[in-house]
Scaffold this motif. Structure first.
Motif, mmCIF file in Angstrom:
data_model
loop_
_atom_site.group_PDB
_atom_site.id
_atom_site.type_symbol
_atom_site.label_atom_id
_atom_site.label_comp_id
_atom_site.label_asym_id
_atom_site.label_seq_id
_atom_site.Cartn_x
_atom_site.Cartn_y
_atom_site.Cartn_z
ATOM 1 N N LYS A 300 0.529 -1.265 -0.089
ATOM 2 C CA LYS A 300 -0.139 0.721 0.542
ATOM 3 C C LYS A 300 0.755 1.780 0.126
ATOM 4 O O LYS A 300 1.802 1.516 0.741
ATOM 5 N N ASP A 387 -3.198 5.418 -2.239
ATOM 6 C CA ASP A 387 -3.876 4.435 -1.601
ATOM 7 C C ASP A 387 -4.713 5.188 -0.643
ATOM 8 O O ASP A 387 -5.791 4.794 0.152
ATOM 9 N N LEU A 450 -8.234 -0.712 7.835
ATOM 10 C CA LEU A 450 -8.405 -0.343 6.411
ATOM 11 C C LEU A 450 -7.905 -1.172 5.322
ATOM 12 O O LEU A 450 -8.036 -1.526 4.332
ATOM 13 N N ASP A 453 -9.115 -4.546 5.583
ATOM 14 C CA ASP A 453 -10.141 -4.285 4.639
ATOM 15 C C ASP A 453 -10.966 -5.207 4.631
ATOM 16 O O ASP A 453 -11.529 -6.412 3.616
ATOM 17 N N GLY A 456 -14.444 -4.171 3.318
ATOM 18 C CA GLY A 456 -15.005 -3.013 2.388
ATOM 19 C C GLY A 456 -15.006 -1.436 2.390
ATOM 20 O O GLY A 456 -14.859 -0.465 1.559
ATOM 21 N N LEU A 458 -11.750 0.677 2.843
ATOM 22 C CA LEU A 458 -11.041 1.151 2.078
ATOM 23 C C LEU A 458 -11.254 1.775 1.211
ATOM 24 O O LEU A 458 -11.288 3.032 0.464
ATOM 25 N N ASP A 459 -12.317 1.089 -0.002
ATOM 26 C CA ASP A 459 -13.149 1.215 -0.654
ATOM 27 C C ASP A 459 -14.061 2.301 -1.029
ATOM 28 O O ASP A 459 -14.701 2.803 -1.798
#
Length: 488
Positions: A300, A387, A450, A453, A456, A458-459
Motif C-alpha cells: 500500500k 492508496d 483499512l 479491509d 471494504g 477503504l473502497d
C-alpha cells in the motif's frame, strides 16, 4: 549671561531650521518618488483586442488575453509563492476572468504552470531576509524577530510601491503572516488609493503562541494587532465558517467563507496512468511492481505532505508506522507500506534522524519511508496514485483547515487525519471520505483496519473521495471572490 542666552537661543533656532529643512527635503523626495495612485478613470484596458486574429497563411494566432478595465489586483503572500497554492489559485482565477494580477512574494520554488504562462499575471519578487535573520532560536527570538520584521516591511513596501508598476484597485493579502504584512499593505492602500482584502488562512497570533506560549506579551500584542487590522480591511475572507464566526464574535467584523478546493491539476488517475507514474517516479520506481493490485503480495502507498513545522507532530505518524510494522509481523495478511513524505521545513532533519534510528532498531521492517520534493504536476500525480493520504495538521487555532487534504480529495484520495479541532467536520465526512484520529495508537489501528479491509472500508472511503473530487476551486471562487472583485 545675556550673550550666552542669546547665543543659545540662536543655536536652537538654527537647529530647528535644519531639522525642518531635512524633514521638508525628505517629504519632497517622498512626493517626487511616491507610487502612483489607483484611478478608475485612467485604469483602462489594453488597446489590443482579445479576439484571435488570422495570419497571412490562414492560421490563427494565440489570442491576447483581454484585460477588464479597473480590475487590477495585488495578490500578496509574505512567503514562498510556490508553497502558497491558494494565493496562486486566486491569481489564476482573477486572470481567467480578465483581471490583471501582480503576484507578490518570495520566489523560492517552482510556480504553478498557469502562473508562468498567463500574460495577465506578473510575478514580483520580495527580497528574502538574510540567513542570520531566519534562525529559529527561541532564545534569540526577541532580538531577531523585530529586525526580521523591519527587513520584511521594507522589502514588501518596495515591492508593493515600486516593483508593481500599475496601481491596483484591491490588495489581497494572505494572513498569516500578519506582522508586518497587514500594516504595510494598509499603508500602501492609503498611498495607492486601493482597498485591502484579507484572506484569513489562520490566525498569526495562534502560530506565534506555539513558539512563545499563549500568554507571552508578544502573543497578546499580535492578537490585538490582527484584531485592529481586520477592521481596517474593506473585506475579509476565511477558509472556514468556524473562522468567520471567530472574526464576527471576537473581532466584530463580517467575513465571507471561501473554502479551499482543488485546482484542475488534481484528479483521479486510471490504472494505466497510475502504473506509468509509479514506474517513472524515482521514489517509487523500485517498488512499482509491488504497488499494483495484481502483485502476489501487493503493498500500500500512503502519502503525507508536511511543512515540517511544530503544528504538525510527525512523531505521531512515525510511532503509528512502527506499531503497524509490529502488528504486520504477527499478521501476514497485512501489506507492507511505502510511505512518501513530501515537503520542506525546519524540523525535517530532526525527524529523519528518528527514521534512521527506527530502521537501525529494525522497527520499520514492514514499512519503507521515503521523502520527496516534487513539482506541482508530479505531486498531483502522486496523490492520484496513492492508496491513502495522511494529514498531521493539528491546527494552532482550531478553525483552519489543511490545504493538503483538499488536494488529496481532488485526486480522489481518501484521507485519515488529526481531527481534534473544531473545523475538521467542515472538510471531512467521517466514514464517507475519510477518518479521524487523535493519537498514534488510533492511527495505527486505523491503518490496520483499512489495510486488512475485511469490510471494504477503504473502497468505501475511496468512492467518497472520488465523489468529493467533483467540488472544484473555480465554482467556489466564482461564487465568493468573483462577485467581490466584480469579475463574474
Amino acid at each position: 549671561m545675556d550673550n550666552w542666552v542669546g547665543g543659545g537661543f540662536a543655536q536652537a533656532v538654527q537647529t530647528l531650521i535644519s531639522i525642518a529643512v531635512v524633514i521638508s527635503s525628505l517629504f519632497t523626495l517622498f512626493l517626487l518618488t511616491a507610487p502612483s495612485q489607483y484611478n478608475p478613470y485612467k485604469d483602462r484596458p489594453d488597446p489590443v483586442a482579445g479576439d484571435a486574429k488570422a495570419t497571412q497563411d490562414g492560421e490563427s494566432e494565440q489570442p491576447k488575453r483581454a484585460w477588464k478595465a479597473g480590475r487590477t489586483v495585488y495578490v500578496v503572500v509574505l512567503g514562498d509563492i510556490g508553497r502558497s497554492p491558494r494565493m496562486q489559485y486566486h491569481a489564476i482565477s482573477i486572470a481567467k476572468h480578465g483581471g490583471r494580477v501582480f503576484l507578490i512574494g518570495y520566489t523560492e520554488s517552482e510556480l504553478h504552470p498557469e502562473i508562468i504562462s498567463n500574460s495577465l499575471i506578473h510575478v514580483v519578487s520580495v527580497a528574502p531576509a538574510p540567513s542570520f535573520l531566519r534562525q529559529s532560536s527561541k532564545l534569540l527570538f526577541p532580538i531577531i524577530a523585530p529586525l526580521k520584521a523591519l527587513w520584511q516591511a521594507a522589502s514588501l513596501y518596495r515591492a508593493l510601491c515600486y516593483g508593481a508598476v500599475n496601481p491596483a484597485r484591491w490588495i489581497l493579502v494572505q494572513n498569516p503572516p500578519s506582522i508586518p504584512t497587514l500594516a504595510v499593505a494598509k499603508l500602501v492602500c492609503l498611498f495607492r488609493n486601493s482597498e485591502l482584502v484579507i484572506d484569513w488562512h489562520n490566525f498569526g497570533y495562534s502560530i506565534l503562541g506555539l513558539k512563545l506560549g499563549p500568554r507571552h506579551p508578544l502573543v497578546r500584542i499580535a492578537t490585538l494587532y490582527e484584531k485592529v487590522f481586520s477592521r481596517f480591511a474593506a473585506h475579509n475572507i476565511t477558509v472556514t465558517h468556524a473562522m468567520a464566526r471567530v472574526l464576527q464574535d471576537q473581532y466584530g467584523v463580517k467575513a465571507l467563507t471561501l473554502y479551499d478546493r482543488p485546482a484542475s491539476l488534481f484528479r483521479p488517475l486510471n490504472a494505466q496512468e497510475r502504473a506509468n507514474f509509479l514506474a517513472r517516479l524515482p521514489e517509487t520506481a523500485q517498488y512499482a511492481q509491488h504497488l499494483t493490485p495484481s502483485a502476489k503480495e501487493p503493498w500500500k502507498l500512503i502519502v503525507s505532505a508536511t511543512s515540517w513545522t511544530p503544528d504538525e507532530d510527525f512523531s505521531i505518524l512515525l510511532d503509528a508506522l512502527s506499531a503497524y510494522s509490529a502488528q504486520a509481523a504477527s499478521k501476514p495478511q497485512l501489506p507492507k507500506i511505502l510511505a512518501i513524505i513530501t515537503g520542506k521545513g525546519p524540523l525535517k532533519e530532526h525527524y529523519l534522524s528518528r527514521v534512521r534510528a527506527l530502521n537501525q532498531e529494525n522497527k520499520l521492517a514492514s514499512v519503507v519511508i521515503q521523502t520527496a520534493w516534487l513539482t506541482p504536476e508530479d505531486y498531483a500525480l502522486l496523490l492520484g496514485a496513492a492508496d491513502l493520504g495522511v494529514s498531521l495538521h493539528t491546527s494552532s487555532s482550531g478553525v483552519d483547515l489543511p490545504m493538503k487534504v483538499v488536494d488529496m480529495f481532488g485526486a480522489g484520495l481518501p484521507v485519515v487525519g488529526w481531527n481534534k479541532f473544531e473545523a475538521w467536520p467542515e472538510l471531512v465526512q467521517e466514514g464517507v471520505n475519510g477518518k479521524g484520529f487523535t493519537s498514534s495508537d488510533k492511527l495505527w489501528q486505523l491503518l490496520v483496519n483499512l489495510f486488512e479491509d475485511r469490510e471494504g472500508l477503504l473502497d468505501q472511503l475511496k468512492e467518497g473521495a472520488v465523489e468529493e473530487s467533483k467540488h472544484r476551486w473555480d465554482q467556489e471562487w466564482d461564487r465568493v471572490a468573483g462577485d467581490l472583485f466584480k469579475l463574474v
